[in-house]
Scaffold this motif. Structure first.
Motif, PDB file in Angstrom:
ATOM      1  N   LEU A  41       0.794  -1.057  -0.096  1.00  0.00           N
ATOM      2  CA  LEU A  41      -0.008  -0.080   0.080  1.00  0.00           C
ATOM      3  C   LEU A  41       0.737   1.104  -0.122  1.00  0.00           C
ATOM      4  CD1 LEU A  41      -2.599  -0.911   2.622  1.00  0.00           C
ATOM      5  CD2 LEU A  41      -3.069  -0.583   0.329  1.00  0.00           C
ATOM      6  N   SER A  42       0.457   2.328  -0.578  1.00  0.00           N
ATOM      7  CA  SER A  42       1.013   3.504  -0.331  1.00  0.00           C
ATOM      8  C   SER A  42       0.305   4.440   0.615  1.00  0.00           C
ATOM      9  CB  SER A  42       0.954   4.305  -2.062  1.00  0.00           C
ATOM     10  OG  SER A  42       0.981   5.821  -1.574  1.00  0.00           O
ATOM     11  N   PRO A  43       0.893   4.870   1.622  1.00  0.00           N
ATOM     12  CA  PRO A  43       0.114   5.651   2.652  1.00  0.00           C
ATOM     13  C   PRO A  43      -0.916   6.948   2.022  1.00  0.00           C
ATOM     14  CG  PRO A  43       2.326   5.362   3.213  1.00  0.00           C
ATOM     15  CD  PRO A  43       2.400   4.864   1.824  1.00  0.00           C
ATOM     16  N   ALA A  44      -0.302   7.388   0.803  1.00  0.00           N
ATOM     17  CA  ALA A  44      -1.216   8.354   0.293  1.00  0.00           C
ATOM     18  C   ALA A  44      -2.576   7.826  -0.312  1.00  0.00           C
ATOM     19  CB  ALA A  44      -0.337   9.236  -0.617  1.00  0.00           C
ATOM     20  N   TYR A  45      -2.366   6.622  -0.629  1.00  0.00           N
ATOM     21  CA  TYR A  45      -3.681   6.174  -1.387  1.00  0.00           C
ATOM     22  C   TYR A  45      -3.941   4.662  -0.581  1.00  0.00           C
ATOM     23  CZ  TYR A  45      -2.300   9.120  -5.039  1.00  0.00           C
ATOM     24  OH  TYR A  45      -2.105  10.415  -5.796  1.00  0.00           O
ATOM     25  N   PRO A  46      -4.491   4.684   0.509  1.00  0.00           N
ATOM     26  CA  PRO A  46      -4.603   3.443   1.055  1.00  0.00           C
ATOM     27  C   PRO A  46      -5.759   2.487   0.856  1.00  0.00           C
ATOM     28  CG  PRO A  46      -5.287   5.205   2.703  1.00  0.00           C
ATOM     29  CD  PRO A  46      -4.575   5.841   1.299  1.00  0.00           C
ATOM     30  N   ASN A  47      -6.758   3.107  -0.110  1.00  0.00           N
ATOM     31  CA  ASN A  47      -7.665   2.069  -0.455  1.00  0.00           C
ATOM     32  C   ASN A  47      -7.275   1.516  -1.911  1.00  0.00           C
ATOM     33  OD1 ASN A  47      -9.444   3.101   1.487  1.00  0.00           O
ATOM     34  ND2 ASN A  47      -9.896   4.743   0.395  1.00  0.00           N
ATOM     35  N   ASN A  48      -5.925   1.750  -2.317  1.00  0.00           N
ATOM     36  CA  ASN A  48      -5.656   1.133  -3.645  1.00  0.00           C
ATOM     37  C   ASN A  48      -4.481  -0.062  -3.478  1.00  0.00           C
ATOM     38  OD1 ASN A  48      -6.838   4.113  -4.483  1.00  0.00           O
ATOM     39  ND2 ASN A  48      -7.615   2.269  -5.737  1.00  0.00           N
ATOM     40  N   ASN A 132       7.555   6.857 -10.213  1.00  0.00           N
ATOM     41  CA  ASN A 132       6.771   7.803 -10.768  1.00  0.00           C
ATOM     42  C   ASN A 132       5.554   7.097 -11.452  1.00  0.00           C
ATOM     43  OD1 ASN A 132       8.148  10.109  -9.916  1.00  0.00           O
ATOM     44  ND2 ASN A 132       9.388  10.306 -11.750  1.00  0.00           N
ATOM     45  N   LEU A 133       6.000   5.781 -12.151  1.00  0.00           N
ATOM     46  CA  LEU A 133       5.107   4.979 -12.765  1.00  0.00           C
ATOM     47  C   LEU A 133       3.927   4.802 -11.996  1.00  0.00           C
ATOM     48  CD1 LEU A 133       3.705   3.233 -15.186  1.00  0.00           C
ATOM     49  CD2 LEU A 133       5.342   1.438 -14.324  1.00  0.00           C
ATOM     50  N   ILE A 134       4.450   4.244 -10.739  1.00  0.00           N
ATOM     51  CA  ILE A 134       3.299   3.698  -9.920  1.00  0.00           C
ATOM     52  C   ILE A 134       2.562   4.943  -9.393  1.00  0.00           C
ATOM     53  CG2 ILE A 134       3.127   2.386  -7.546  1.00  0.00           C
ATOM     54  CD1 ILE A 134       5.499   0.774  -8.445  1.00  0.00           C
ATOM     55  N   SER A 135       3.105   5.976  -9.017  1.00  0.00           N
ATOM     56  CA  SER A 135       2.705   7.229  -8.477  1.00  0.00           C
ATOM     57  C   SER A 135       1.212   7.624  -9.643  1.00  0.00           C
ATOM     58  CB  SER A 135       3.375   8.221  -8.231  1.00  0.00           C
ATOM     59  OG  SER A 135       4.144   7.890  -7.083  1.00  0.00           O
ATOM     60  N   SER A 136       1.882   7.835 -10.611  1.00  0.00           N
ATOM     61  CA  SER A 136       1.160   7.896 -11.945  1.00  0.00           C
ATOM     62  C   SER A 136      -0.193   6.958 -11.977  1.00  0.00           C
ATOM     63  CB  SER A 136       1.507   8.126 -13.091  1.00  0.00           C
ATOM     64  OG  SER A 136       0.896   8.281 -14.207  1.00  0.00           O
ATOM     65  N   MET A 137       0.009   5.689 -11.415  1.00  0.00           N
ATOM     66  CA  MET A 137      -1.094   4.706 -11.784  1.00  0.00           C
ATOM     67  C   MET A 137      -2.139   4.979 -10.681  1.00  0.00           C
ATOM     68  SD  MET A 137       0.924   1.153 -12.836  1.00  0.00           S
ATOM     69  CE  MET A 137      -0.546   0.244 -12.679  1.00  0.00           C
ATOM     70  N   LEU A 138      -1.388   5.221  -9.549  1.00  0.00           N
ATOM     71  CA  LEU A 138      -2.291   5.407  -8.102  1.00  0.00           C
ATOM     72  C   LEU A 138      -3.239   6.776  -8.823  1.00  0.00           C
ATOM     73  CD1 LEU A 138      -0.100   4.784  -5.394  1.00  0.00           C
ATOM     74  CD2 LEU A 138      -1.868   3.343  -5.823  1.00  0.00           C
ATOM     75  N   GLU A 139      -2.454   7.718  -9.211  1.00  0.00           N
ATOM     76  CA  GLU A 139      -3.435   9.018  -9.618  1.00  0.00           C
ATOM     77  C   GLU A 139      -4.575   8.750 -10.305  1.00  0.00           C
ATOM     78  OE1 GLU A 139      -0.970  11.962 -10.780  1.00  0.00           O
ATOM     79  OE2 GLU A 139       0.406  11.934  -9.382  1.00  0.00           O
ATOM     80  N   SER A 140      -4.207   7.888 -11.610  1.00  0.00           N
ATOM     81  CA  SER A 140      -5.240   7.401 -12.421  1.00  0.00           C
ATOM     82  C   SER A 140      -6.275   6.573 -11.898  1.00  0.00           C
ATOM     83  CB  SER A 140      -4.517   6.527 -13.583  1.00  0.00           C
ATOM     84  OG  SER A 140      -3.747   7.329 -14.462  1.00  0.00           O
ATOM     85  N   ALA A 141      -6.027   5.641 -10.759  1.00  0.00           N
ATOM     86  CA  ALA A 141      -6.931   4.953 -10.267  1.00  0.00           C
ATOM     87  C   ALA A 141      -7.775   5.875  -9.277  1.00  0.00           C
ATOM     88  CB  ALA A 141      -6.205   3.992  -9.058  1.00  0.00           C
ATOM     89  N   THR A 142      -7.296   6.792  -8.829  1.00  0.00           N
ATOM     90  CA  THR A 142      -8.188   7.908  -7.912  1.00  0.00           C
ATOM     91  C   THR A 142      -9.069   8.565  -9.012  1.00  0.00           C
ATOM     92  OG1 THR A 142      -6.381   8.133  -6.347  1.00  0.00           O
ATOM     93  CG2 THR A 142      -7.995   9.693  -6.580  1.00  0.00           C
TER      94      THR A 142
END
Length: 148
Positions: A41-48, A132-142
């Motif tokens: 999990l990313s602490p910034a995106y705990p639901n994904n 950066n790729l994973i962070s971009s994926m998390l932003e897209s998921a949001t």
């Protein structure tokens, strides 16, 4: 690529993610079959939750999957009556998803955002680019969760 190099690449990815403050919840390695798996999990995106997988059945790379934290109602909104992703979603996705290399797919009762990173690619040689790729994926998921 040899199994030793695949294991090294996978372990490097996990180490980089730990250094990037991702929380590794589960990690499995089966050296004999070259199967590697981690859930985090990313602490910034705990639901994904993020899953990182590598095995001969996946191909010559590491598969990164992010499970969208959608309710059954939201899943029904973006799927057709057969349970498949709505074709209308393709138009919406292109404005939300940050990279053309990302794929949205169904897995049982979940919607996944996926990216395959091939061994030997620049992404697996750069901590910064991979995070950066994973962070971009998390932003897209949001972004996808907001439209559902």
């Amino acid at each position: 690529m040899t199994d030793d190099r695949k294991e090294f690449a996978f372990n490097s990815v996990i180490r980089w993610l730990r250094e990037g403050n991702f929380v590794i919840n589960e990690e499995k390695s089966t050296i004999v079959t070259s199967d590697f798996y981690a859930k985090m999990l990313s602490p910034a995106y705990p639901n994904n939750p993020i899953e990182i997988k590598s095995s001969p059945s996946i191909g010559n790379g590491i598969l990164i999957q992010i499970k969208l934290g959608l309710t059954p109602t939201q899943i029904a909104t973006i799927t057709n009556p057969n349970g498949k992703l709505s074709l209308d979603l393709d138009n919406i996705m292109s404005t939300i998803i940050k990279s053309g290399s990302l794929v949205l797919s169904e897995d049982k009762c979940a919607i996944l955002l996926e990216s395959m990173v091939l061994f030997g690619s620049q992404l697996l040689e750069s901590k910064h680019n991979l995070i950066n790729l994973i962070s971009s994926m998390l932003e897209s998921a949001t972004g996808l969760q907001e439209i559902a």
